[in-house]
Design an enzyme around this catalytic site. Sequence first.
Site, PDB file in Angstrom:
ATOM      1  CG  ASP A   1     -24.210 -63.776   5.523  1.00 46.20           C
ATOM      2  OD1 ASP A   1     -24.338 -62.600   5.150  1.00 46.20           O
ATOM      3  OD2 ASP A   1     -23.200 -64.204   6.127  1.00 46.20           O
TER       4      ASP A   1
ATOM      5  CE1 TYR B   1     -17.607 -65.879   6.767  1.00 48.80           C
ATOM      6  CE2 TYR B   1     -19.767 -66.345   5.877  1.00 48.80           C
ATOM      7  CZ  TYR B   1     -18.950 -65.624   6.714  1.00 48.80           C
ATOM      8  OH  TYR B   1     -19.504 -64.657   7.520  1.00 48.80           O
TER       9      TYR B   1
ATOM     10  CE  LYS C   1     -20.868 -61.380   5.468  1.00 49.63           C
ATOM     11  NZ  LYS C   1     -20.945 -62.826   5.543  1.00 49.63           N
TER      12      LYS C   1
ATOM     13  CG  HIS D   1     -16.063 -60.125   5.867  1.00 50.06           C
ATOM     14  ND1 HIS D   1     -15.954 -61.375   5.321  1.00 50.06           N
ATOM     15  CD2 HIS D   1     -16.562 -60.321   7.096  1.00 50.06           C
ATOM     16  CE1 HIS D   1     -16.369 -62.277   6.201  1.00 50.06           C
ATOM     17  NE2 HIS D   1     -16.745 -61.659   7.281  1.00 50.06           N
TER      18      HIS D   1
HETATM   19  N1  LIG Z   1     -19.812 -60.542   9.099  1.00 51.02           N
HETATM   20  C1  LIG Z   1     -19.064 -61.241   9.911  1.00 51.02           C
HETATM   21  O1  LIG Z   1     -17.946 -60.840  10.269  1.00 51.02           O
HETATM   22  C2  LIG Z   1     -19.565 -62.564  10.403  1.00 51.02           C
HETATM   23  C3  LIG Z   1     -18.881 -63.223  11.433  1.00 51.02           C
HETATM   24  C4  LIG Z   1     -19.389 -64.439  11.876  1.00 51.02           C
HETATM   25  C5  LIG Z   1     -20.537 -64.965  11.298  1.00 51.02           C
HETATM   26  N2  LIG Z   1     -21.154 -64.316  10.265  1.00 51.02           N
HETATM   27  C6  LIG Z   1     -22.383 -64.867   9.617  1.00 51.02           C
HETATM   28  O2  LIG Z   1     -23.349 -65.123  10.643  1.00 51.02           O
HETATM   29  C7  LIG Z   1     -23.776 -66.477  10.531  1.00 51.02           C
HETATM   30  C8  LIG Z   1     -24.218 -67.008  11.887  1.00 51.02           C
HETATM   31  O3  LIG Z   1     -23.181 -66.937  12.850  1.00 51.02           O
HETATM   32  P1  LIG Z   1     -22.364 -68.221  13.361  1.00 51.02           P
HETATM   33  O4  LIG Z   1     -22.266 -69.212  12.274  1.00 51.02           O
HETATM   34  O5  LIG Z   1     -21.126 -67.736  13.987  1.00 51.02           O
HETATM   35  O6  LIG Z   1     -23.202 -68.817  14.543  1.00 51.02           O
HETATM   36  P2  LIG Z   1     -24.673 -68.876  15.167  1.00 51.02           P
HETATM   37  O7  LIG Z   1     -25.689 -68.819  14.091  1.00 51.02           O
HETATM   38  O8  LIG Z   1     -24.740 -67.909  16.290  1.00 51.02           O
HETATM   39  O9  LIG Z   1     -24.637 -70.311  15.844  1.00 51.02           O
HETATM   40  C9  LIG Z   1     -24.405 -71.502  15.137  1.00 51.02           C
HETATM   41  C10 LIG Z   1     -24.310 -72.604  16.161  1.00 51.02           C
HETATM   42  O10 LIG Z   1     -25.565 -72.695  16.856  1.00 51.02           O
HETATM   43  C11 LIG Z   1     -26.082 -74.005  16.705  1.00 51.02           C
HETATM   44  N3  LIG Z   1     -27.540 -73.859  16.546  1.00 51.02           N
HETATM   45  C12 LIG Z   1     -28.220 -73.525  15.429  1.00 51.02           C
HETATM   46  N4  LIG Z   1     -29.538 -73.467  15.680  1.00 51.02           N
HETATM   47  C13 LIG Z   1     -29.697 -73.779  16.987  1.00 51.02           C
HETATM   48  C14 LIG Z   1     -30.816 -73.875  17.818  1.00 51.02           C
HETATM   49  N5  LIG Z   1     -32.051 -73.650  17.373  1.00 51.02           N
HETATM   50  N6  LIG Z   1     -30.618 -74.200  19.122  1.00 51.02           N
HETATM   51  C15 LIG Z   1     -29.372 -74.431  19.607  1.00 51.02           C
HETATM   52  N7  LIG Z   1     -28.263 -74.347  18.849  1.00 51.02           N
HETATM   53  C16 LIG Z   1     -28.421 -74.015  17.540  1.00 51.02           C
HETATM   54  C17 LIG Z   1     -25.436 -74.574  15.475  1.00 51.02           C
HETATM   55  O11 LIG Z   1     -25.394 -75.984  15.584  1.00 51.02           O
HETATM   56  P3  LIG Z   1     -25.426 -76.994  14.308  1.00 51.02           P
HETATM   57  O12 LIG Z   1     -24.674 -76.324  13.210  1.00 51.02           O
HETATM   58  O13 LIG Z   1     -24.779 -78.217  14.839  1.00 51.02           O
HETATM   59  O14 LIG Z   1     -26.883 -77.220  13.957  1.00 51.02           O
HETATM   60  C18 LIG Z   1     -24.052 -73.951  15.542  1.00 51.02           C
HETATM   61  O15 LIG Z   1     -23.226 -74.664  16.424  1.00 51.02           O
HETATM   62  C19 LIG Z   1     -22.538 -67.168   9.951  1.00 51.02           C
HETATM   63  O16 LIG Z   1     -22.797 -68.468   9.506  1.00 51.02           O
HETATM   64  C20 LIG Z   1     -22.145 -66.190   8.891  1.00 51.02           C
HETATM   65  O17 LIG Z   1     -22.974 -66.313   7.758  1.00 51.02           O
HETATM   66  C21 LIG Z   1     -20.683 -63.111   9.829  1.00 51.02           C
END
Ligand SMILES: NC(=O)c1ccc[n+]([C@@H]2O[C@H](COP(=O)([O-])OP(=O)(O)OC[C@H]3O[C@@H](n4cnc5c(N)ncnc54)[C@H](OP(=O)(O)O)[C@@H]3O)[C@@H](O)[C@H]2O)c1
Length: 292
Positions: free
Chosen positions: A48, A53, A78, A110
């Site tokens: 994704d 990004y 997006k 998005h």
């Molecule tokens: N459509 C939208 O508006 C929107 C907005 C935000 C995000 N997104 C998408 O959603 C994806 C995920 O959301 P996000 O990046 O905000 O955050 P997330 O997946 O909720 O969390 C990522 C964080 O959690 C940590 N982590 C990963 N696996 C873990 C585990 N098993 N145990 C404990 N901690 C863990 C990671 O650490 P490390 O990286 O240090 O391993 C990082 O700090 C994004 O990357 C993006 O593709 C979309």
Amino acid sequence: MAIVTLNNGVEIPQLGFGTAAIDEWQKDNGYVTDTILKAISIGYRHFDTAAVYGNERALGRAIRDSGLPRQELFITSKVWDTEQGRGTADAFARSLERLQLEYLDLYLIHWPVPAYTRETWEVMEALYDEKKVRALGLSNFRQSDIEQIATFAEVKPTYNQIELHPYLTQKKLVDYCCFHRIAVSCWSPLGSGSWSGVETRDKPVVDPLIVELAEKHGVTAGQIILKWDIQQGRIVIPKAEKLDHIRANFLLEDFELSDAELEKIDSLNRDHRFGGDPDTAHEENRKVEVPE
Ligand SMILES: NC(=O)c1ccc[n+]([C@@H]2O[C@H](COP(=O)([O-])OP(=O)(O)OC[C@H]3O[C@@H](n4cnc5c(N)ncnc54)[C@H](OP(=O)(O)O)[C@@H]3O)[C@@H](O)[C@H]2O)c1
């Protein structure tokens, strides 16, 4: 890993890999490519990204370097707020160029910008008809935004990617999407990445109930949350850089949460957003440009 069939018949791996702010926000370097290559080697096939990004090139390099046939991967991108409307066709072309791909599997609006939704969606429908994208979807769309699109769409949205984690379960919107056969995908499933500035102590991955369930099942807290999504049929796209996290998030097959445990996690909801609110996000989003 399980597959979800979208309402147009396209299959999407239920677990994907989020790519926002790998290394840092809008970093497009070799480290991003290497992190994605690690995920590919562990078995992830669904990625994704988004124009905003600023890392589509790094993902494109990882796809090429993996040597995998294109059809084995599922790639989502997006269109950002500032490129909606007539700009959507160019925005899509630039995403493909940065990714070095001939087509996308899924293309999303998005964030909802109701004044542009019709024009944006009509451009996306043309891209779909030209087979440049296999499925069209939404992100951060509220029920009212989906109702708006239903008044003119010839191609029905297949997917809505929303902020969803134990502190923000969005039950009403999820039920609405399910009723209309729009797949729900969860962003920030673990409580958000570095882009949000949220402290780990405030995230659901350290919630006492989640930690207790992790101990009981002999898995990690992150795995409990992701399994809670997967067992309820939601698509989920955790982002991780640490190898232990990338691995653990992919290993969700060997345990099962009971209905009572799923309900307990549901009850952690406190309608708390770590990211933007679709009611207001556009005001800030419009100040953010997509990097070249
Ligand atoms: N459509 C939208 O508006 C929107 C907005 C935000 C995000 N997104 C998408 O959603 C994806 C995920 O959301 P996000 O990046 O905000 O955050 P997330 O997946 O909720 O969390 C990522 C964080 O959690 C940590 N982590 C990963 N696996 C873990 C585990 N098993 N145990 C404990 N901690 C863990 C990671 O650490 P490390 O990286 O240090 O391993 C990082 O700090 C994004 O990357 C993006 O593709 C979309």
